[in-house]
Enzyme design. Structure first.
Site, PDB file in Angstrom:
ATOM      1  N   ARG A  44      32.714 101.859  86.327  1.00  0.00           N
ATOM      2  CA  ARG A  44      33.216 101.983  87.794  1.00  0.00           C
ATOM      3  C   ARG A  44      33.286 100.745  88.749  1.00  0.00           C
ATOM      4  NH1 ARG A  44      28.955 106.421  89.123  1.00  0.00           N
ATOM      5  NH2 ARG A  44      27.726 105.346  86.949  1.00  0.00           N
ATOM      6  N   GLY A  45      32.744  99.801  88.214  1.00  0.00           N
ATOM      7  CA  GLY A  45      32.879  98.584  88.923  1.00  0.00           C
ATOM      8  C   GLY A  45      34.005  97.956  89.627  1.00  0.00           C
ATOM      9  N   ASP A 101      34.982  93.838  87.580  1.00  0.00           N
ATOM     10  CA  ASP A 101      34.440  93.352  88.864  1.00  0.00           C
ATOM     11  C   ASP A 101      33.736  91.838  88.572  1.00  0.00           C
ATOM     12  OD1 ASP A 101      32.386  94.547  87.205  1.00  0.00           O
ATOM     13  OD2 ASP A 101      31.381  95.525  88.697  1.00  0.00           O
ATOM     14  N   ASP A 104      29.749  88.663  83.279  1.00  0.00           N
ATOM     15  CA  ASP A 104      28.491  87.991  83.333  1.00  0.00           C
ATOM     16  C   ASP A 104      28.028  87.561  81.955  1.00  0.00           C
ATOM     17  OD1 ASP A 104      25.737  87.983  84.480  1.00  0.00           O
ATOM     18  OD2 ASP A 104      25.098  89.588  83.266  1.00  0.00           O
TER      19      ASP A 104
HETATM   20  P1  5GP Z   1      28.631  91.647  80.958  1.00  0.00           P
HETATM   21  O1  5GP Z   1      28.970  92.386  79.784  1.00  0.00           O
HETATM   22  O2  5GP Z   1      29.690  90.441  81.223  1.00  0.00           O
HETATM   23  O3  5GP Z   1      27.137  91.125  81.005  1.00  0.00           O
HETATM   24  O4  5GP Z   1      28.206  92.467  82.113  1.00  0.00           O
HETATM   25  C1  5GP Z   1      29.475  92.921  82.849  1.00  0.00           C
HETATM   26  C2  5GP Z   1      29.166  94.201  83.856  1.00  0.00           C
HETATM   27  O5  5GP Z   1      27.631  94.073  84.166  1.00  0.00           O
HETATM   28  C3  5GP Z   1      29.736  94.260  84.889  1.00  0.00           C
HETATM   29  O6  5GP Z   1      30.911  94.976  84.923  1.00  0.00           O
HETATM   30  C4  5GP Z   1      28.744  94.856  85.969  1.00  0.00           C
HETATM   31  O7  5GP Z   1      28.811  96.361  85.844  1.00  0.00           O
HETATM   32  C5  5GP Z   1      27.383  94.539  85.528  1.00  0.00           C
HETATM   33  N1  5GP Z   1      27.025  93.312  86.238  1.00  0.00           N
HETATM   34  C6  5GP Z   1      26.982  92.158  85.988  1.00  0.00           C
HETATM   35  N2  5GP Z   1      26.307  91.267  86.851  1.00  0.00           N
HETATM   36  C7  5GP Z   1      26.213  91.941  87.973  1.00  0.00           C
HETATM   37  C8  5GP Z   1      25.831  91.653  89.278  1.00  0.00           C
HETATM   38  O8  5GP Z   1      25.461  90.564  89.634  1.00  0.00           O
HETATM   39  N3  5GP Z   1      25.982  92.769  90.127  1.00  0.00           N
HETATM   40  C9  5GP Z   1      26.231  94.079  89.576  1.00  0.00           C
HETATM   41  N4  5GP Z   1      26.153  94.829  90.510  1.00  0.00           N
HETATM   42  N5  5GP Z   1      26.256  94.338  88.406  1.00  0.00           N
HETATM   43  C10 5GP Z   1      26.640  93.217  87.481  1.00  0.00           C
HETATM   44 MG    MG Z   2      31.010  97.095  85.072  1.00  0.00          MG
END
Ligand code: 5GP
Ligand code: MG
Length: 181
Positions: A44-45, A101, A104
């Site tokens: 949803r982000g 969004d 990470d």
């Molecule tokens: P990744 O797979 O790159 O580790 O993480 C992606 C997802 O983790 C993003 O789409 C988001 O939903 C969540 N996420 C990562 N970092 C943050 C953050 O600082 N704040 C929030 N609210 N969600 C995050």
């Molecule tokens: Mg996400």
């Protein structure tokens, strides 16, 4: 933690986001002017970002949505990403731009891009509003980035805290400081 009792530090203001999206939209418009753009927004982000971004892309394009979830196993360094809702349409002949969004660890974007590549589109690229490169666990350099940010948990403009605050129109971090009444 009740974040309403803490001081919120604005990381990206409404105006900064608006101006940056204008620039991203112009760059994407130029890059895809002779292509067949298909925007895939990750729920949803990215719903707020994607809604603003597509309105700054001056091209005929399609939009669809995907939902994924990630499971991080504490004892492992790599997470497992699962596709909960896939794209319905045949992507052959399209140039796909995945919008999220934030990047990470990069696991979500890497997995989604590889999943979409297997559908044989012309190309698959990605665009994130926020990038936390210091947290990367997989090989991912986003093609379009709004803002590169430090390793802090951010909220607002689509990003949640618990199930809330996605509607806050700017991106903020919660500080340890108590808000004075
Ligand atoms: P990744 O797979 O790159 O580790 O993480 C992606 C997802 O983790 C993003 O789409 C988001 O939903 C969540 N996420 C990562 N970092 C943050 C953050 O600082 N704040 C929030 N609210 N969600 C995050
Ligand atoms: Mg996400």
């Amino acid at each position: 933690m009740d974040i309403e009792k803490k001081v919120w530090e604005v990381l990206c203001s409404e105006k900064e986001i608006e101006l940056r999206i204008e620039e991203l939209g112009a760059a994407i418009t130029e890059a895809y002017k002779d292509k067949n753009l298909f925007v895939v927004s990750l729920l949803r982000g990215s719903f707020v970002f994607a809604a603003d971004l597509v309105r700054r892309i001056d091209l005929k394009l399609k939009v669809d949505f995907m939902t994924s979830s990630s499971y991080e196993h504490a004892e492992e360094s790599s997470g497992v990403v699962k596709i909960l809702k896939d794209i319905e349409e045949d992507l052959q002949g399209y140039d796909v731009l995945v919008v999220d969004d934030i990047a990470d660890s990069g696991l979500t974007m890497r997995h989604v891009m590889d999943h979409l590549k297997a559908k044989n589109p012309e190309s698959v690229k990605c665009c994130v509003l926020l990038d936390k490169p210091s947290r990367r666990k997989v090989d991912l350099v986003p093609d379009y980035v709004g803002f590169t940010i430090p390793d802090k948990f951010v909220v607002g403009y689509g990003l949640n805290y618990g199930d809330y605050y996605r509607n806050v129109p700017y991106v903020f971090v919660v500080t340890d400081q108590d808000r004075t009444p």
